[in-house]
Design a protein around this motif. Structure first.
Motif, short mmCIF file in Angstrom:
data_model
loop_
_atom_site.label_atom_id
_atom_site.label_comp_id
_atom_site.label_asym_id
_atom_site.label_seq_id
_atom_site.Cartn_x
_atom_site.Cartn_y
_atom_site.Cartn_z
N GLU A 109 0.85 -1.19 0.00
CA GLU A 109 0.00 0.00 0.00
C GLU A 109 0.89 1.24 0.00
O GLU A 109 1.99 1.23 0.57
N ASP A 110 0.43 2.26 -0.65
CA ASP A 110 1.19 3.51 -0.71
C ASP A 110 0.85 4.37 0.50
O ASP A 110 -0.33 4.66 0.74
N VAL A 111 1.86 4.74 1.25
CA VAL A 111 1.66 5.57 2.44
C VAL A 111 2.10 7.00 2.13
O VAL A 111 3.23 7.24 1.70
N GLU A 112 1.21 7.93 2.36
CA GLU A 112 1.51 9.35 2.14
C GLU A 112 2.16 9.89 3.39
O GLU A 112 1.52 10.43 4.29
N GLY A 113 3.48 9.72 3.47
CA GLY A 113 4.21 10.15 4.65
C GLY A 113 5.58 10.68 4.29
O GLY A 113 5.95 10.75 3.12
N VAL A 128 8.71 9.27 17.68
CA VAL A 128 9.19 8.00 17.16
C VAL A 128 9.56 7.05 18.29
O VAL A 128 9.21 5.85 18.26
N LEU A 129 10.26 7.53 19.31
CA LEU A 129 10.67 6.67 20.41
C LEU A 129 9.46 6.09 21.14
O LEU A 129 9.47 4.92 21.55
N LYS A 130 8.41 6.87 21.29
CA LYS A 130 7.19 6.36 21.92
C LYS A 130 6.56 5.29 21.06
O LYS A 130 6.10 4.25 21.57
N ALA A 131 6.55 5.51 19.75
CA ALA A 131 5.97 4.52 18.84
C ALA A 131 6.77 3.22 18.87
O ALA A 131 6.21 2.12 18.84
N VAL A 132 8.09 3.34 18.94
CA VAL A 132 8.95 2.14 18.99
C VAL A 132 8.73 1.39 20.30
O VAL A 132 8.66 0.16 20.33
N GLU A 133 8.59 2.13 21.39
CA GLU A 133 8.30 1.50 22.68
C GLU A 133 6.99 0.73 22.63
O GLU A 133 6.90 -0.42 23.08
N LEU A 209 8.34 6.31 8.44
CA LEU A 209 7.49 7.29 7.76
C LEU A 209 6.54 7.92 8.77
O LEU A 209 5.87 7.22 9.53
N LEU A 210 6.49 9.25 8.76
CA LEU A 210 5.59 9.98 9.63
C LEU A 210 4.41 10.50 8.81
O LEU A 210 4.60 11.10 7.75
N THR A 211 3.21 10.26 9.30
CA THR A 211 2.02 10.88 8.72
C THR A 211 1.42 11.81 9.77
O THR A 211 2.00 12.00 10.84
N GLY A 212 0.27 12.37 9.47
CA GLY A 212 -0.32 13.30 10.42
C GLY A 212 -0.59 12.68 11.78
O GLY A 212 -0.40 13.33 12.81
N ASP A 213 -1.03 11.42 11.79
CA ASP A 213 -1.41 10.81 13.06
C ASP A 213 -0.80 9.44 13.31
O ASP A 213 -1.09 8.81 14.31
N ARG A 214 0.07 8.99 12.39
CA ARG A 214 0.62 7.65 12.55
C ARG A 214 2.13 7.63 12.24
O ARG A 214 2.65 8.56 11.62
#
Length: 306
Positions: A109-113, A128-133, A209-214
């Motif tokens: 899937e193509d991610v717009e990030g 990012v660190l919170k997401a990795v945790e 990849l960073l998006t607005g909310d993910r």
């Protein structure tokens, strides 16, 4: 200190084997009218965001047998992992994969990030660190079958031991002074890296990849079973190399197992940076050298050796 990006030589879409391009268009249900090559990463392969005449989008990775004969095997590993990842993993969904005319192809899937900005911004780093945790917690225990970390890196994480038998001209003076001790410390890495978490094992800015909310984590060919802290440790070396805080400021776990694994990872970066360029990947040694500088400083601090 320089902050080399993770960038190699990409294959443009029009140079992908015509049978592969035709198969991708058939899967997508229309002729490709827009192909945007994505620069991040080292593989001498196509990494392209596609749009068809009907408006369908996808991200395609495709590699042939040249110029680097090892890359198709890496893509096969990624295909196997990507097909097994559950939807709870913050990774783009694999739509299909195929092998054709000697090429290995993955369609996502193509991610717009966008990748994190470099030098690293603290607000993006904290995110990012919170997401990795959170990801590490969700992937403990691993929800899929995967090789153990020593199966993936066992032939790579012996850099210090190899250097004890090689020409050490130009080696960092501290590392040279403690080479025997580093080799011994490194030898304990497999025991230190025991764990049942699914780890990405190659986490750095160009795989995020960073998006607005993910936040999406991409490129999973090295995924394996290891300790839940492994991805954070590896990421922070890369962050320190690319303008962020030094890793010792953010990772303070005193566990000797961490030090043993860090020694193995540092030895990998240091020794690999001294090797000839691999075929089709002319920029990776400088990238490894820069990682080695940061990792070695962290290792020096953790050992306390003068």
């Amino acid at each position: 200190m320089s902050h080399p990006p993770a960038s190699g030589t990409r294959v443009p879409w029009h140079e992908v084997h015509p049978e592969v391009r035709a198969a991708v268009e058939e899967f997508l249900g229309g002729r490709v009218i827009e192909a945007s090559t994505q620069p991040g990463g080292f593989s001498p392969a196509a990494a392209v965001r596609l749009r068809t005449e009907g408006g369908k989008r996808a991200f395609v990775k495709a590699v042939g047998p040249e110029p680097n004969p090892d890359t198709p095997g890496i893509y096969r590993s990624e295909l196997k992992i990507a097909a097994a990842l559950p939807e709870s993993v913050p990774a783009p969904r694999l739509l299909t994969g195929l092998e054709l005319a000697g090429w290995v192809v993955l369609v996502f899937e193509d991610v717009e990030g966008a990748h994190p900005e470099l030098p690293w911004r603290r607000d993006q780093l904290d995110r990012v660190l919170k997401a990795v945790e959170n990801m590490s917690a969700a992937l403990t225990p691993s929800p899929i079958d995967a090789p153990r970390i020593e199966e993936v890196f066992g032939a790579k994480f012996d850099g210090w031991r190899k250097l004890t038998k090689e020409d050490t001209a130009g080696l960092d003076p501290w590392a040279l002074r403690h080479l025997g001790e580093l080799a011994e410390l490194e030898s304990a890495w497999v025991r230190g890296a025991a764990g049942d978490s699914l780890v990405h094992a190659d986490l750095r800015a160009d795989n995020i990849l960073l998006t607005g909310d993910r936040i999406y984590i991409v490129d999973w060919p090295w995924a394996c079973l290891g300790p839940s802290w492994f991805d954070g440790m590896g990421l922070l070396i890369s962050v320190g190399m690319q303008g962020g805080p030094p890793p010792h400021e953010l990772f303070t776990d005193p566990d000797p197992a961490v030090t043993a694994v860090l020694a193995a990872l540092t030895g990998f970066f240091v020794r690999q940076s001294r090797q000839p360029d691999p075929p089709g990947i002319p920029t990776v040694r400088e990238f490894q050298r820069a990682h080695g500088v940061v990792a070695l400083d962290w290792l020096r601090r953790r050992t306390g050796w003068s």
